[in-house]
Design a protein around this motif. Structure first.
Motif, mmCIF file in Angstrom:
data_model
loop_
_atom_site.group_PDB
_atom_site.id
_atom_site.type_symbol
_atom_site.label_atom_id
_atom_site.label_comp_id
_atom_site.label_asym_id
_atom_site.label_seq_id
_atom_site.Cartn_x
_atom_site.Cartn_y
_atom_site.Cartn_z
ATOM 1 N N ARG A 42 0.718 -1.216 0.084
ATOM 2 C CA ARG A 42 0.002 -0.114 0.055
ATOM 3 C C ARG A 42 0.773 1.164 0.047
ATOM 4 N NH1 ARG A 42 -5.220 1.356 0.881
ATOM 5 N NH2 ARG A 42 -5.723 3.225 2.219
ATOM 6 N N ALA A 43 0.344 2.433 -0.663
ATOM 7 C CA ALA A 43 1.190 3.460 -0.652
ATOM 8 C C ALA A 43 1.481 3.815 0.890
ATOM 9 C CB ALA A 43 0.298 4.765 -1.161
ATOM 10 N N ARG A 44 2.796 4.119 0.917
ATOM 11 C CA ARG A 44 3.321 4.385 2.472
ATOM 12 C C ARG A 44 2.310 5.642 2.979
ATOM 13 N NH1 ARG A 44 9.666 5.323 3.449
ATOM 14 N NH2 ARG A 44 9.590 3.246 2.899
ATOM 15 N N VAL A 45 2.061 6.567 2.325
ATOM 16 C CA VAL A 45 1.619 7.948 2.942
ATOM 17 C C VAL A 45 0.043 7.416 3.475
ATOM 18 C CG1 VAL A 45 0.646 8.604 0.830
ATOM 19 C CG2 VAL A 45 0.786 10.310 2.690
ATOM 20 N N THR A 99 10.177 20.235 -3.762
ATOM 21 C CA THR A 99 10.994 20.313 -2.480
ATOM 22 C C THR A 99 10.101 19.717 -1.299
ATOM 23 O OG1 THR A 99 12.149 22.158 -3.487
ATOM 24 C CG2 THR A 99 12.207 21.990 -1.216
ATOM 25 N N GLU A 100 8.720 20.262 -1.289
ATOM 26 C CA GLU A 100 7.834 19.910 -0.173
ATOM 27 C C GLU A 100 7.635 18.441 -0.091
ATOM 28 O OE1 GLU A 100 5.165 24.034 0.158
ATOM 29 O OE2 GLU A 100 4.305 22.130 -1.003
ATOM 30 N N LEU A 101 7.737 17.711 -1.104
ATOM 31 C CA LEU A 101 7.664 16.277 -1.228
ATOM 32 C C LEU A 101 9.066 15.512 -1.108
ATOM 33 C CD1 LEU A 101 5.017 16.016 -4.298
ATOM 34 C CD2 LEU A 101 4.617 15.377 -1.769
ATOM 35 N N PHE A 161 7.790 9.702 0.815
ATOM 36 C CA PHE A 161 6.581 9.061 0.404
ATOM 37 C C PHE A 161 6.125 9.048 -1.134
ATOM 38 C CE2 PHE A 161 5.573 11.015 4.353
ATOM 39 C CZ PHE A 161 5.222 10.098 5.400
ATOM 40 N N VAL A 162 7.120 9.770 -1.893
ATOM 41 C CA VAL A 162 7.104 9.851 -3.570
ATOM 42 C C VAL A 162 8.343 9.340 -4.107
ATOM 43 C CG1 VAL A 162 6.765 11.465 -5.110
ATOM 44 C CG2 VAL A 162 5.211 11.645 -3.078
ATOM 45 N N LEU A 163 8.130 8.806 -5.199
ATOM 46 C CA LEU A 163 9.394 8.505 -6.205
ATOM 47 C C LEU A 163 9.095 9.109 -7.371
ATOM 48 C CD1 LEU A 163 11.834 6.732 -6.755
ATOM 49 C CD2 LEU A 163 10.159 4.886 -7.367
ATOM 50 N N SER A 217 7.956 9.070 -14.698
ATOM 51 C CA SER A 217 6.353 9.121 -13.757
ATOM 52 C C SER A 217 6.631 9.560 -12.403
ATOM 53 C CB SER A 217 5.829 7.930 -13.861
ATOM 54 O OG SER A 217 6.654 6.724 -13.403
ATOM 55 N N LEU A 218 5.624 10.149 -11.750
ATOM 56 C CA LEU A 218 5.693 10.505 -10.476
ATOM 57 C C LEU A 218 4.734 9.277 -9.732
ATOM 58 C CD1 LEU A 218 6.519 12.610 -8.225
ATOM 59 C CD2 LEU A 218 4.116 13.543 -8.686
ATOM 60 N N GLU A 219 5.435 8.806 -8.744
ATOM 61 C CA GLU A 219 4.754 7.512 -8.082
ATOM 62 C C GLU A 219 4.774 7.775 -6.798
ATOM 63 O OE1 GLU A 219 6.563 4.071 -9.246
ATOM 64 O OE2 GLU A 219 6.471 4.536 -11.572
ATOM 65 N N LEU A 220 3.784 7.130 -5.924
ATOM 66 C CA LEU A 220 3.808 7.090 -4.403
ATOM 67 C C LEU A 220 4.533 5.738 -4.041
ATOM 68 C CD1 LEU A 220 -0.086 7.953 -3.591
ATOM 69 C CD2 LEU A 220 1.878 9.280 -3.024
ATOM 70 N N ARG A 221 5.295 5.698 -2.828
ATOM 71 C CA ARG A 221 6.129 4.758 -2.560
ATOM 72 C C ARG A 221 5.380 3.632 -1.655
ATOM 73 N NH1 ARG A 221 11.406 6.597 0.248
ATOM 74 N NH2 ARG A 221 11.439 4.356 0.485
#
Length: 378
Positions: A22-25, A66-68, A78-80, A110-114
């Protein structure tokens, strides 16, 4: 599985909140801590997808990255950010990162959730819920993929003394987080025709479904055909409330149109099921709940909710977001229905409902959602 009549069927729906990863966040115990991350992720993804980036876009992308946690590297907490080919940005040794691409075609990635693994006991409890509900036809919400759902079915169901389902189907949807919807059926209930609505678009050419609204035709042992539309409508979790409400209403209206098309084609045994992410009195769901002859099982005689009207979290009235909606022909065939909450966290002090002894803390709960079921005498 459920059999106590020649052609009886138990239909159920369950939001499993992912099975293995599941997405870590989204795994954070405090939802308030994850919401800003998801808001930024959504906004940044939208900006990165634009055909052309103006200077304001580039400036905002830099701030969001930067915030991510992407200011110095492509992997944040949380983001890759996957960059298969460079060209999107540069990171100077001094100063902030700079977006160098002028549009989406200038870079590949791509931008993905870890992701991270779901608690093992929670996975077992999910299997226990599915086993104990005993549905012949089970709609699943928030499955990572068909391989993940098939693996869960093959390994985890026998681990809790259950029988694996014979048929497992998930059609990839539009959500990049890997939270799709699917269907599992027993040996005597075969999945026949399937149709995705993943590419349905509104008048402005925007995708309607944030996941999908797949159509599954299921044949019963007695030869009846049941058409099941599985849904996971737009969440209230992140984004501007007015925009998410409007999007959810658009989705509900499209589902209603699909239902009317089925009825016009002569299909009378239709069920619309899933996590609709809103309450029965919401304006967003009126196209389904008021403007059609579909009825929520919670409004039918004999429905047992255990004294709690909701289906999510504390199960208060404001937490009623999961549904099984039946066409008139199926309403007439309903014999019993209910809500199964043993896999939910019952609360630390005042136990709201009986829960599995294996749920000792919130992270071990099978899901924040209850399973819903209905028995149909066909």
């Amino acid at each position: 599985m459920f059999f106590n009549a020649e052609d009886a069927m138990r239909l159920a729906v369950y939001n499993v909140e992912n099975l293995f990863d599941r997405a870590r966040v989204m795994n954070l115990e405090d939802w308030a801590a994850g919401k800003p991350v998801l808001d930024r992720f959504s906004e940044l993804n939208a900006l990165l997808g634009k055909a052309a980036y103006d200077q304001a876009d580039k400036s905002r992308m830099g701030i969001l990255m930067t915030e991510l946690g992407l200011g110095k590297q492509d992997q944040g907490p949380f983001v890759l950010l996957r960059r298969n080919r460079s060209g999107l940005l540069t990171r100077p040794r001094t100063g902030p990162l700079t977006i160098t691409a002028d549009g989406r075609a200038d870079w590949v990635g791509s931008l993905e959730l870890r992701d991270e693994p779901v608690n093992h006991e929670a996975v077992l409890n999910t299997a226990r819920v599915i086993h104990d509900v005993g549905a012949d036809v089970l709609a699943v919400v928030e499955a990572e993929s068909r391989p993940a759902l098939a693996e869960f079915n093959r390994i985890m169901m026998p681990a809790v003394g259950g029988t694996p389902y014979r048929h497992v189907m998930v059609i990839d949807g539009n959500d990049p987080r890997g939270i799709d919807v699917g269907l599992m059926t027993g040996w005597d209930h075969r999945i026949g025709r399937m149709r995705s609505h993943v590419d349905d678009r509104d008048d402005g050419d925007r995708l309607i479904f944030s996941r999908d609204c797949p159509l599954f035709e299921v044949s019963t042992p007695g030869g009846q055909i049941i058409t099941v539309l599985v849904n996971h409508l737009k969440s209230k979790g992140y984004g501007k409330p007015a925009e998410s409400d409007a999007w959810r209403q658009l989705q509900a209206a499209r589902v209603a149109d699909i239902y009317r098309e089925l009825v016009a084609a002569g299909q009378t045994h239709v069920a619309v099921v899933g996590d609709l992410n809103d309450t029965p009195d919401s304006a967003a769901l009126q196209p389904l709940l008021v403007a059609t002859d579909l009825r929520d099982i919670a409004t039918l005689p004999g429905h047992e909710d255990g004294g709690y009207p909701g289906t999510y979290d504390a199960s208060a009235a404001g937490n009623k977001i999961d549904y099984i909606l039946l066409s008139p022909a199926l309403q007439a065939r309903t014999r019993a229905s209910g809500v199964f909450r043993k896999g939910m966290w019952p609360g630390a002090r005042a136990k709201r409902w009986p829960a599995y002894s294996t749920i000792r803390k919130p992270m071990e709960a099978a899901s924040d959602h209850a399973a819903l079921w209905v028995d149909l005498d066909l």
